[in-house]
Motif scaffolding. Structure first.
Motif, PDB file in Angstrom:
ATOM      1  N   MET A 124      -7.289  13.134 -10.526  1.00  0.00           N
ATOM      2  CA  MET A 124      -6.670  12.493  -9.362  1.00  0.00           C
ATOM      3  C   MET A 124      -5.377  11.803  -9.788  1.00  0.00           C
ATOM      4  O   MET A 124      -5.359  11.058 -10.766  1.00  0.00           O
ATOM      5  CB  MET A 124      -7.643  11.476  -8.752  1.00  0.00           C
ATOM      6  N   LYS A 125      -4.297  12.048  -9.056  1.00  0.00           N
ATOM      7  CA  LYS A 125      -3.022  11.450  -9.400  1.00  0.00           C
ATOM      8  C   LYS A 125      -3.053   9.944  -9.118  1.00  0.00           C
ATOM      9  O   LYS A 125      -3.659   9.490  -8.160  1.00  0.00           O
ATOM     10  CB  LYS A 125      -1.897  12.104  -8.620  1.00  0.00           C
ATOM     11  N   SER A 126      -2.360   9.195  -9.953  1.00  0.00           N
ATOM     12  CA  SER A 126      -2.285   7.751  -9.765  1.00  0.00           C
ATOM     13  C   SER A 126      -0.855   7.281  -9.984  1.00  0.00           C
ATOM     14  O   SER A 126      -0.009   8.013 -10.503  1.00  0.00           O
ATOM     15  CB  SER A 126      -3.238   7.035 -10.719  1.00  0.00           C
ATOM     16  N   TYR A 127      -0.597   6.055  -9.575  1.00  0.00           N
ATOM     17  CA  TYR A 127       0.720   5.456  -9.784  1.00  0.00           C
ATOM     18  C   TYR A 127       0.531   3.968 -10.026  1.00  0.00           C
ATOM     19  O   TYR A 127      -0.508   3.389  -9.696  1.00  0.00           O
ATOM     20  CB  TYR A 127       1.645   5.708  -8.593  1.00  0.00           C
ATOM     21  N   LYS A 128       1.542   3.332 -10.608  1.00  0.00           N
ATOM     22  CA  LYS A 128       1.462   1.910 -10.937  1.00  0.00           C
ATOM     23  C   LYS A 128       2.425   1.118 -10.068  1.00  0.00           C
ATOM     24  O   LYS A 128       3.510   1.585  -9.740  1.00  0.00           O
ATOM     25  CB  LYS A 128       1.767   1.693 -12.416  1.00  0.00           C
ATOM     26  N   ILE A 129       1.998  -0.086  -9.701  1.00  0.00           N
ATOM     27  CA  ILE A 129       2.838  -0.958  -8.881  1.00  0.00           C
ATOM     28  C   ILE A 129       2.787  -2.378  -9.437  1.00  0.00           C
ATOM     29  O   ILE A 129       1.897  -2.741 -10.191  1.00  0.00           O
ATOM     30  CB  ILE A 129       2.407  -0.957  -7.390  1.00  0.00           C
ATOM     31  N   GLU A 130       3.766  -3.149  -9.016  1.00  0.00           N
ATOM     32  CA  GLU A 130       3.768  -4.598  -9.233  1.00  0.00           C
ATOM     33  C   GLU A 130       4.077  -5.234  -7.889  1.00  0.00           C
ATOM     34  O   GLU A 130       5.002  -4.810  -7.201  1.00  0.00           O
ATOM     35  CB  GLU A 130       4.810  -4.985 -10.271  1.00  0.00           C
ATOM     36  N   GLY A 131       3.283  -6.212  -7.478  1.00  0.00           N
ATOM     37  CA  GLY A 131       3.528  -6.792  -6.169  1.00  0.00           C
ATOM     38  C   GLY A 131       2.700  -8.035  -5.913  1.00  0.00           C
ATOM     39  O   GLY A 131       1.856  -8.435  -6.732  1.00  0.00           O
ATOM     40  N   VAL A 132       2.961  -8.633  -4.749  1.00  0.00           N
ATOM     41  CA  VAL A 132       2.287  -9.856  -4.328  1.00  0.00           C
ATOM     42  C   VAL A 132       1.323  -9.534  -3.193  1.00  0.00           C
ATOM     43  O   VAL A 132       1.665  -8.777  -2.275  1.00  0.00           O
ATOM     44  CB  VAL A 132       3.312 -10.909  -3.862  1.00  0.00           C
ATOM     45  N   ILE A 133       0.132 -10.103  -3.247  1.00  0.00           N
ATOM     46  CA  ILE A 133      -0.875  -9.822  -2.225  1.00  0.00           C
ATOM     47  C   ILE A 133      -0.584 -10.646  -0.975  1.00  0.00           C
ATOM     48  O   ILE A 133      -0.647 -11.873  -0.988  1.00  0.00           O
ATOM     49  CB  ILE A 133      -2.287 -10.104  -2.751  1.00  0.00           C
ATOM     50  N   LEU A 134      -0.251  -9.939   0.116  1.00  0.00           N
ATOM     51  CA  LEU A 134       0.075 -10.577   1.387  1.00  0.00           C
ATOM     52  C   LEU A 134      -1.158 -10.896   2.211  1.00  0.00           C
ATOM     53  O   LEU A 134      -1.207 -11.903   2.925  1.00  0.00           O
ATOM     54  CB  LEU A 134       0.962  -9.647   2.237  1.00  0.00           C
ATOM     55  N   ARG A 135      -2.140 -10.015   2.153  1.00  0.00           N
ATOM     56  CA  ARG A 135      -3.274 -10.133   3.072  1.00  0.00           C
ATOM     57  C   ARG A 135      -4.468  -9.395   2.503  1.00  0.00           C
ATOM     58  O   ARG A 135      -4.313  -8.381   1.805  1.00  0.00           O
ATOM     59  CB  ARG A 135      -2.893  -9.544   4.431  1.00  0.00           C
ATOM     60  N   THR A 136      -5.676  -9.870   2.794  1.00  0.00           N
ATOM     61  CA  THR A 136      -6.895  -9.144   2.437  1.00  0.00           C
ATOM     62  C   THR A 136      -7.816  -9.103   3.650  1.00  0.00           C
ATOM     63  O   THR A 136      -7.889 -10.067   4.420  1.00  0.00           O
ATOM     64  CB  THR A 136      -7.634  -9.822   1.259  1.00  0.00           C
ATOM     65  N   THR A 137      -8.479  -7.976   3.824  1.00  0.00           N
ATOM     66  CA  THR A 137      -9.421  -7.808   4.933  1.00  0.00           C
ATOM     67  C   THR A 137     -10.715  -7.230   4.384  1.00  0.00           C
ATOM     68  O   THR A 137     -10.722  -6.121   3.828  1.00  0.00           O
ATOM     69  CB  THR A 137      -8.851  -6.867   6.008  1.00  0.00           C
ATOM     70  N   ASP A 138     -11.799  -7.970   4.517  1.00  0.00           N
ATOM     71  CA  ASP A 138     -13.089  -7.505   4.005  1.00  0.00           C
ATOM     72  C   ASP A 138     -13.711  -6.477   4.945  1.00  0.00           C
ATOM     73  O   ASP A 138     -13.565  -6.565   6.164  1.00  0.00           O
ATOM     74  CB  ASP A 138     -14.053  -8.677   3.844  1.00  0.00           C
ATOM     75  N   PHE A 139     -14.394  -5.494   4.355  1.00  0.00           N
ATOM     76  CA  PHE A 139     -15.184  -4.562   5.157  1.00  0.00           C
ATOM     77  C   PHE A 139     -16.399  -4.123   4.341  1.00  0.00           C
ATOM     78  O   PHE A 139     -16.368  -4.098   3.119  1.00  0.00           O
ATOM     79  CB  PHE A 139     -14.356  -3.363   5.620  1.00  0.00           C
ATOM     80  N   ALA A 172      -0.947  -3.167 -10.876  1.00  0.00           N
ATOM     81  CA  ALA A 172      -2.138  -2.376 -10.533  1.00  0.00           C
ATOM     82  C   ALA A 172      -1.879  -0.894 -10.719  1.00  0.00           C
ATOM     83  O   ALA A 172      -0.733  -0.422 -10.593  1.00  0.00           O
ATOM     84  CB  ALA A 172      -2.552  -2.655  -9.091  1.00  0.00           C
ATOM     85  N   GLU A 173      -2.952  -0.189 -11.013  1.00  0.00           N
ATOM     86  CA  GLU A 173      -2.928   1.272 -11.026  1.00  0.00           C
ATOM     87  C   GLU A 173      -3.704   1.745  -9.799  1.00  0.00           C
ATOM     88  O   GLU A 173      -4.812   1.275  -9.542  1.00  0.00           O
ATOM     89  CB  GLU A 173      -3.546   1.829 -12.300  1.00  0.00           C
ATOM     90  N   ILE A 174      -3.114   2.657  -9.052  1.00  0.00           N
ATOM     91  CA  ILE A 174      -3.669   3.063  -7.759  1.00  0.00           C
ATOM     92  C   ILE A 174      -3.814   4.577  -7.712  1.00  0.00           C
ATOM     93  O   ILE A 174      -2.895   5.310  -8.089  1.00  0.00           O
ATOM     94  CB  ILE A 174      -2.750   2.577  -6.614  1.00  0.00           C
ATOM     95  N   ASN A 175      -4.976   5.022  -7.250  1.00  0.00           N
ATOM     96  CA  ASN A 175      -5.225   6.454  -7.057  1.00  0.00           C
ATOM     97  C   ASN A 175      -4.889   6.854  -5.624  1.00  0.00           C
ATOM     98  O   ASN A 175      -5.164   6.108  -4.681  1.00  0.00           O
ATOM     99  CB  ASN A 175      -6.699   6.791  -7.332  1.00  0.00           C
ATOM    100  N   HIS A 176      -4.315   8.015  -5.464  1.00  0.00           N
ATOM    101  CA  HIS A 176      -4.059   8.554  -4.131  1.00  0.00           C
ATOM    102  C   HIS A 176      -5.387   8.854  -3.433  1.00  0.00           C
ATOM    103  O   HIS A 176      -6.332   9.356  -4.041  1.00  0.00           O
ATOM    104  CB  HIS A 176      -3.224   9.835  -4.218  1.00  0.00           C
ATOM    105  N   GLY A 177      -5.459   8.521  -2.135  1.00  0.00           N
ATOM    106  CA  GLY A 177      -6.653   8.773  -1.351  1.00  0.00           C
ATOM    107  C   GLY A 177      -6.344   9.561  -0.102  1.00  0.00           C
ATOM    108  O   GLY A 177      -5.177   9.769   0.251  1.00  0.00           O
ATOM    109  N   ALA A 178      -7.377   9.976   0.602  1.00  0.00           N
ATOM    110  CA  ALA A 178      -7.206  10.800   1.797  1.00  0.00           C
ATOM    111  C   ALA A 178      -6.535  10.017   2.927  1.00  0.00           C
ATOM    112  O   ALA A 178      -5.594  10.494   3.560  1.00  0.00           O
ATOM    113  CB  ALA A 178      -8.555  11.337   2.252  1.00  0.00           C
TER     114      ALA A 178
END
Length: 245
Positions: free
Chosen positions: A1-16, A59-65
């Motif tokens: 699975m392809k992934s990419y790296k980012i750097e950023g600030v967390i604006l919002r979180t929503t639990d589910f 963070a390292e992030i995997n592409h999803g559907a």
């Protein structure tokens, strides 16, 4: 699975679900993105500490559907006072809610990202109300719907002395054009000087502002932002509740 790296600030979180979370992150290169963090609310999950509001992370992030998924994340910087102090939490939430609501996903805005990094230490260590207000005014200059503070929105004349202000018309109104304006508010020379200081504020300076003028500026900008969004901000409700305590 392809992934990419980012750097950023967390604006919002929503639990589910029982242990999952959708995380909104403002990044330098990609702008605002939303990602899934499966299982991150479990105490022993390695993501649980990193994926909190206001954290600057890598963070390292995997592409999803539908949404991409966070694979791993590390804290670059966190601001403990923003969650330990309820007033700081309220005003930090106000700034972040406005940024989240008024930015488009996956649209890089380096100026906004740099502003966020400047305001976080000020919110954490200094007067959070004044810091948040300065941040909101400066953010609105990137929004495309910024108000005009120094020239009449009707005739273009430079505003001098006491004048009027119209949110529906988009800003300052000179004495000659008051009859053509709607939704008129008083606009003193002192308030206009406060707007100038706010918009040109260097984040290395001290937060030396007249609190009466800060209150007047806050009422104007929050009323304007909420008129654009079309509803009251959640953080504004929170702040009003704190004021009654």
């Amino acid at each position: 699975m392809k992934s990419y790296k980012i750097e950023g600030v967390i604006l919002r979180t929503t639990d589910f679900g029982d242990s999952n979370r959708v995380v909104t992150i403002f990044t330098r290169d990609l702008g605002k993105i939303e990602v899934n963090a499966y299982g991150c609310r479990r105490a022993k999950n390695p993501l649980s500490g990193a994926l909190q509001m206001f954290n600057l992370i890598s963070a390292e992030i995997n592409h999803g559907a539908k949404l991409d998924n966070i694979k791993e994340a590390d804290i670059i910087k966190f601001y403990p006072n923003l969650t330990a102090d309820i007033e700081k939490l309220a005003y930090a939430s106000l700034f972040f809610e406005i940024v989240n609501r008024m930015t488009l996903p996956k649209f890089p805005e380096v100026g906004i990202y740099d502003l966020i990094l400047k305001i976080l230490p000020a919110l954490n260590y200094r007067n959070s109300k004044i810091a948040a207000l300065i941040g909101i005014f400066q953010f609105m200059e990137f929004s495309g719907v910024q108000l005009n503070y120094f020239h009449c929105v009707h005739c273009g004349a430079e505003i001098e002395n006491d004048a009027a202000f119209s949110l529906s018309d988009g800003g300052a109104v000179c004495q000659n054009c008051i009859d053509a304006a709607s939704d008129i508010l008083n606009y003193s020379n002192n308030l206009r000087e406060t707007f100038y200081k706010i918009l040109n504020f260097d984040w290395q300076q001290h937060l030396n502002f007249n609190l009466k003028e800060i209150d007047a500026a806050e009422k104007i900008i929050l009323r304007y932002v909420q008129s654009i969004i079309g509803k009251e901000l959640n953080a504004v409700k929170f702040i009003r509740q704190l004021e009654t305590l």
